[in-house]
Design a protein around this motif. Structure first.
Motif, PDB file in Angstrom:
ATOM      1  N   ARG A  61     -36.897 -27.222 -57.580  1.00  0.00           N
ATOM      2  CA  ARG A  61     -36.813 -28.550 -56.944  1.00  0.00           C
ATOM      3  C   ARG A  61     -36.067 -29.529 -57.859  1.00  0.00           C
ATOM      4  O   ARG A  61     -35.261 -30.348 -57.397  1.00  0.00           O
ATOM      5  CB  ARG A  61     -38.225 -29.060 -56.650  1.00  0.00           C
ATOM      6  N   ALA A  62     -36.319 -29.437 -59.158  1.00  0.00           N
ATOM      7  CA  ALA A  62     -35.617 -30.287 -60.119  1.00  0.00           C
ATOM      8  C   ALA A  62     -34.118 -30.004 -60.090  1.00  0.00           C
ATOM      9  O   ALA A  62     -33.294 -30.918 -60.205  1.00  0.00           O
ATOM     10  CB  ALA A  62     -36.173 -30.056 -61.526  1.00  0.00           C
ATOM     11  N   LEU A  63     -33.753 -28.735 -59.921  1.00  0.00           N
ATOM     12  CA  LEU A  63     -32.336 -28.374 -59.817  1.00  0.00           C
ATOM     13  C   LEU A  63     -31.720 -28.973 -58.554  1.00  0.00           C
ATOM     14  O   LEU A  63     -30.610 -29.522 -58.599  1.00  0.00           O
ATOM     15  CB  LEU A  63     -32.195 -26.853 -59.793  1.00  0.00           C
ATOM     16  N   GLU A  64     -32.413 -28.868 -57.443  1.00  0.00           N
ATOM     17  CA  GLU A  64     -31.889 -29.406 -56.188  1.00  0.00           C
ATOM     18  C   GLU A  64     -31.611 -30.904 -56.286  1.00  0.00           C
ATOM     19  O   GLU A  64     -30.600 -31.403 -55.767  1.00  0.00           O
ATOM     20  CB  GLU A  64     -32.888 -29.169 -55.054  1.00  0.00           C
ATOM     21  N   TYR A 118     -40.749 -34.189 -65.838  1.00  0.00           N
ATOM     22  CA  TYR A 118     -41.656 -34.078 -64.697  1.00  0.00           C
ATOM     23  C   TYR A 118     -41.191 -34.923 -63.513  1.00  0.00           C
ATOM     24  O   TYR A 118     -40.962 -36.119 -63.630  1.00  0.00           O
ATOM     25  CB  TYR A 118     -43.049 -34.488 -65.155  1.00  0.00           C
ATOM     26  N   LEU A 119     -41.080 -34.259 -62.354  1.00  0.00           N
ATOM     27  CA  LEU A 119     -40.577 -34.900 -61.140  1.00  0.00           C
ATOM     28  C   LEU A 119     -41.434 -36.062 -60.656  1.00  0.00           C
ATOM     29  O   LEU A 119     -40.932 -37.021 -60.081  1.00  0.00           O
ATOM     30  CB  LEU A 119     -40.497 -33.864 -60.008  1.00  0.00           C
ATOM     31  N   ASN A 120     -42.732 -35.956 -60.890  1.00  0.00           N
ATOM     32  CA  ASN A 120     -43.641 -36.921 -60.278  1.00  0.00           C
ATOM     33  C   ASN A 120     -43.886 -38.165 -61.111  1.00  0.00           C
ATOM     34  O   ASN A 120     -44.626 -39.050 -60.683  1.00  0.00           O
ATOM     35  CB  ASN A 120     -44.986 -36.247 -59.968  1.00  0.00           C
ATOM     36  N   PHE A 121     -43.291 -38.231 -62.303  1.00  0.00           N
ATOM     37  CA  PHE A 121     -43.446 -39.445 -63.110  1.00  0.00           C
ATOM     38  C   PHE A 121     -42.245 -40.361 -62.902  1.00  0.00           C
ATOM     39  O   PHE A 121     -41.113 -39.889 -62.808  1.00  0.00           O
ATOM     40  CB  PHE A 121     -43.538 -39.095 -64.596  1.00  0.00           C
TER      41      PHE A 121
END
Length: 497
Positions: free
Chosen positions: A237-240, A311-314
């Motif tokens: 997801r981070a790559l996308e 981290y995606l959610n921070f």
């Protein structure tokens, strides 16, 4: 693509609802260890090179440089910087001293390369990015998955999980903190998985004893074991959201053409000025390779060697976003009826610090845990809006905790995603108890215990229950019913292959 057929639709019932900067040098030092700091030249300026992975003589990542390019390593051993953009550099550290190394940029072309696409590879990437932007999956799709998850320490396999089941992709291409969060994992919310067939080993430690999987409600946080299978969903997801093929993120990367095993490729790396910049929406720091089809008109697969995951959610600029993970993410793409989707997602990663989102093992310097994952995705079809919410709520409620019984006949008939590698893992995990007995012992059980918070939420759902066992009994019955409904959908999709 056609929407899910009516036979499947009829089965969809209403489902339940630090970066802590390492000191440059300690006056007392650390016995048998020394520090090194890496720099590169930008014109006349000397700038630190952050988040470099340092490799040992076995070709494994030994440690990670911090946000100012500093890392502490054992003395008397050779280490190496390996990069597609810097010249390979072999070095040793000196005990109780800080060694400074200036990295040299690699030549523009790694091999003689015949330009047959674009003069500037960035223009080529722009074209590929536009294609991804217009054709990449952008609406919810339901399909099937198969995959495995392996945990190891010091080269010893200690944990194995394999599953086949349903996968629901959201198709959402936007990002904001917690926008996709479910159970603290944006990857889980973006790609919901519900296993229909499962087999898994015990959780072993290096001493040959079994350990429990639990939440951080335990008295000693050093014993937490929280990571769930298919962590790679979050890294993917981070790559996308910020990879080199994302149109808005291209500005963070440098590119150059090359050839790898006879294939035309484009090498990419995060620009040095952005590697330590926590203000930009860049979630993976590192470099990698885009493999092209023979015509150069499409991406066949992508490999990203990352030394930092944020981290995606921070929110951006929040402390503690760096998760001290280094690894290799690999993606194979497919094109179905003008829609581009991921077909395979692989992750090999090593956990270096105590700020990991989920701890795979109690942390100990020099005894870090590694994971290997592979997911095979197929049979995706669009989901109609009226069915989506029911599927999403049911699948997110269950996740990997489908607690389905182990079916030896299913695995004997369908084989393993590991193929020829499975016997070796089977041997590693059967020293005390045969792997088959472990599969049977874990049949129908939860992967990890419920946290106190989750129990409180369940008590609110079942106010008539008086004890924890009654709560679990009611919850397990609901899960069983929902899984049975989902199994009908899974069987229908598989029968159409």
């Amino acid at each position: 693509m056609k929407a899910l057929n009516q036979s499947i639709k009829s089965q969809i019932l209403f489902l339940l609802t630090i970066i802590a900067t390492t000191p440059l040098f300690s006056q007392e030092g650390e016995k048998g260890r020394g520090s090194v700091q890496f720099f590169f030249k930008d014109g006349k300026s000397l700038i630190s090179a952050p988040f470099l992975p340092l490799y040992n003589q076995l070709g494994e990542v030994e440690a990670l440089a911090d946000s100012v390019g500093v890392v502490t390593l054992p003395v008397g051993r050779h280490f190496q910087v390996k990069s597609l953009f810097y010249s390979d550099t072999v070095f040793q550290v000196v005990e109780n001293r800080l060694t400074k190394i200036i990295l040299e940029y690699e030549d523009v072309a790694l091999q003689t390369f015949e330009i047959k696409f674009f003069k500037d590879p960035k223009d080529h990437i722009k074209q590929l990015s536009k294609q991804i932007s217009s054709e990449y999956i952008s609406s919810p799709h339901l399909g099937t998955f198969s995959g495995y998850f392996i945990v190891s320490q010091k080269g010893q396999i200690l944990d194995f999980y394999e599953a086949d089941g349903l996968s629901l992709l959201s198709g959402n291409s936007k990002w904001k903190p917690w926008d996709f969060a479910s159970n603290n994992s944006s990857g889980d919310a973006y790609n919901h998985l519900v296993p229909m067939e499962v087999r898994r080993s015990f959780h072993w430690n290096l001493a040959g004893d079994t350990i429990a999987s639990g939440f951080n409600s335990q008295v000693s946080r050093d014993q937490d074991y929280l990571i769930s299978p298919f962590y790679g969903r979050e890294i993917f997801r981070a790559l996308e959201l910020s990879g080199p093929l994302d149109e808005k993120s291209m500005k963070y990367y440098d590119f150059k053409y090359g050839i790898d095993n006879g294939m035309d490729v484009i090498y990419f790396t995060v620009k040095d000025q952005f590697k330590a910049d926590d203000k930009v929406p860049l979630f993976l720091v590192g470099e990698g390779i885009v493999y092209l089809t023979s015509s150069g008109e499409m991406v066949e697969r992508l490999i990203f060697n990352f030394s930092s995951y944020r981290y995606l959610n921070f929110p951006l600029k929040r402390g503690g976003r760096n998760r001290e993970i280094s690894g290799v993410l690999s993606v194979v793409y497919d094109r179905q009826n003008a829609t581009i989707l991921p077909r395979e997602i692989g992750l090999e990663a090593k956990f270096f610090g105590e700020r990991n989102l989920f701890r795979p093992r109690p942390f100990e310097l020099g005894n870090e845990s590694s994971i290997i994952e592979k997911m095979y995705l197929k049979n995706y079809e669009p989901v109609n809006k009226e069915d989506l919410e029911n599927l999403r709520r049911g699948m997110s409620r269950i996740g990997v905790e489908s607690m389905v019984p182990y079916d030896a006949n299913y695995w004997a008939k369908n084989g393993s995603s590991l193929e020829e590698e499975y016997p070796r893992f089977k041997s590693d995990l059967s020293s005390k108890v045969t792997i088959e007995r472990q599969f049977v012992a874990n049949s129908g059980k939860r992967f990890y215990s419920l946290s106190d918070e989750e129990f409180n939420q369940l008590y609110n759902l079942y106010p008539e229950a008086n004890t924890e066992s009654e709560v679990l009994e009611k919850e397990n019955e609901i899960i069983k019913n929902v899984v049975n409904q989902l199994r009908g959908i899974w069987v229908e999709i598989r029968s159409s292959e």
